[in-house]
Design an enzyme around this catalytic site. Structure first.
Site, PDB file in Angstrom:
ATOM      1  N   TRP A   1       0.825  -1.212   0.000  1.00  0.00           N
ATOM      2  CA  TRP A   1       0.000   0.000   0.000  1.00  0.00           C
ATOM      3  C   TRP A   1       0.862   1.266   0.000  1.00  0.00           C
ATOM      4  CZ3 TRP A   1      -5.198  -0.868   2.582  1.00  0.00           C
ATOM      5  CH2 TRP A   1      -6.029   0.259   2.488  1.00  0.00           C
ATOM      6  N   ILE A   2       1.933   1.240   0.783  1.00  0.00           N
ATOM      7  CA  ILE A   2       2.741   2.454   0.985  1.00  0.00           C
ATOM      8  C   ILE A   2       3.504   2.854  -0.285  1.00  0.00           C
ATOM      9  CG2 ILE A   2       4.919   1.438   1.828  1.00  0.00           C
ATOM     10  CD1 ILE A   2       3.096   4.394   3.490  1.00  0.00           C
ATOM     11  N   ARG A   3       3.557   1.935  -1.258  1.00  0.00           N
ATOM     12  CA  ARG A   3       4.230   2.272  -2.514  1.00  0.00           C
ATOM     13  C   ARG A   3       3.487   3.375  -3.267  1.00  0.00           C
ATOM     14  NH1 ARG A   3       7.741  -1.219  -4.580  1.00  0.00           N
ATOM     15  NH2 ARG A   3       8.281   0.643  -5.760  1.00  0.00           N
TER      16      ARG A   3
ATOM     17  N   ARG B   1      -4.988  -1.950  -7.422  1.00  0.00           N
ATOM     18  CA  ARG B   1      -5.099  -2.845  -6.264  1.00  0.00           C
ATOM     19  C   ARG B   1      -6.425  -3.595  -6.159  1.00  0.00           C
ATOM     20  NH1 ARG B   1       0.149  -3.746  -5.144  1.00  0.00           N
ATOM     21  NH2 ARG B   1       1.275  -1.782  -4.956  1.00  0.00           N
TER      22      ARG B   1
END
Ligand SMILES: Cc1cc2nc3c(=O)[nH]c(=O)nc-3n(C[C@H](O)[C@H](O)[C@H](O)COP(=O)(O)OP(=O)(O)OC[C@H]3O[C@@H](n4cnc5c(N)ncnc54)[C@H](O)[C@@H]3O)c2cc1C
Length: 301
Positions: free
Chosen positions: A116-118, A224
């Site tokens: 997610w943090i990408r 996603r």
């Protein structure tokens, strides 16, 4: 439209412009709207901008308002708004979608958070495992999600795995619980939390507040919620899509039609389509496989 003039102490007066119809809270007065994801996770929508919309409208109005700034205010019907939003999304006129923002509170396993943090175009504030203790929450997939390595996609899973391997996997995951007991014991002995946490597995949960505008959220969701994404992050993406749908229904409808459930064809694929061929003029196996998948989706095979 009523205009009131509030007198400021200095400079020009401040003008308050009230809408013709009453403004309604797009979150229906709720402090948060939450969807549980897996046993321990959740996605909660905690705020949205705009929070208020004229009665009978939704957050889509902010997109339409921004897109129409060059034409001035006009009376437009809802179906015209729908047409405009669909046009903007189809043609990737993205900036009007940046006028809407969402703030989420999310609890997810560390391995999901790493993916997610990408996505760099959001504002994040995460739980600190240097400052606070990591709670004993661990992700364990449902039996149906425990599958064998995909033979076609090196990044995916495919057929269900045999029972014996599934059992071994569960006992491997259960070690997380005893690791967590050791973790707690070490912190009780005085070891710094920032050190004690480094032995914990990726199945433990973290939490963050995540704020993002609608344009970048759609980009996140297109990657996603896609079948190529890992199932676990997909589950979170689908929950987010459900949460934003009542806030921006026209945009979500257009997003499903033009992004999620659409497909892009390459030059080689168009040529193959024109010559009614299942062969793609390339040696690249992955590209050929993708073409076969697209043909199947199009009902050509
Ligand atoms: C199925 C899947 C598999 C993946 N596998 C891997 C992997 O094996 N290894 C790996 O490392 N990553 C992997 N990723 C992560 C992927 O490479 C991207 O880093 C991630 O999806 C974020 O995408 P993004 O940069 O488009 O999004 P965001 O960071 O959300 O950015 C949105 C858009 O903003 C623009 N942008 C943002 N920052 C910049 C910048 N600094 N410069 C220029 N433009 C910018 C770009 O247009 C970008 O598309 C995978 C992702 C997916 C969905």
């Amino acid at each position: 439209m009523q205009t009131e003039i509030a007198v400021s102490e200095q400079g020009s007066p401040i003008r308050d412009v009230s809408p013709e119809s009453a403004m309604v809270d797009l979150m229906g007065g709720a402090a948060r709207r939450e969807i549980q994801v897996h046993e321990h996770g959740f996605v909660a929508l905690v705020d949205v901008m705009p929070r208020l919309a004229p009665e009978g409208q939704t957050g889509d109005a902010a997109i339409v308002q921004a897109a129409r700034v060059s034409y001035g205010a006009g009376t437009k019907k809802v179906n015209e708004d729908r047409g405009l939003i669909r046009y903007l999304l189809r043609h990737r006129h993205t900036t009007p979608f940046e006028m809407v923002e969402f703030k989420f509170h999310v609890a997810m396993p560390i391995f999901v958070a790493r993916q997610w943090i990408r996505h760099r175009t959001a504002n994040v504030n995460e739980y600190s495992a240097r400052y606070s203790l990591v709670p004993d929450r661990f992700y364990v997939p449902n039996r149906d999600d425990v599958r064998a390595q995909s033979k076609l996609n090196r990044q995916g899973r495919d057929e269900p795995i045999d029972e014996d391997t599934a059992q071994k996997f569960v006992s491997y995951l259960e070690k997380a619980e005893s690791m967590h007991k050791d973790y707690l014991e070490l912190t009780e002995r005085g070891l710094a939390r920032e050190l004690a946490r480094i032995g914990l597995p990726q199945s433990v949960y973290t939490e963050w507040y995540w704020k993002i505008d609608l344009h970048n959220l759609l980009h996140f969701l297109s990657l996603r919620v896609d079948p190529h994404a890992q199932k676990e992050i997909r589950d979170f993406g689908e929950a987010m899509l459900r949460l934003i749908e009542p806030i921006v229904p026209l945009t979500v409808e257009a997003f499903r039609d033009y992004r999620m459930e659409s497909m892009q064809l390459t030059r080689l694929e168009i040529e193959a389509l024109r010559s009614n061929s299942s062969e793609l003029a390339t040696e690249n196996k992955r590209e050929q496989q993708e073409w076969l998948e697209k043909r199947a989706k199009l009902g050509l095979d």
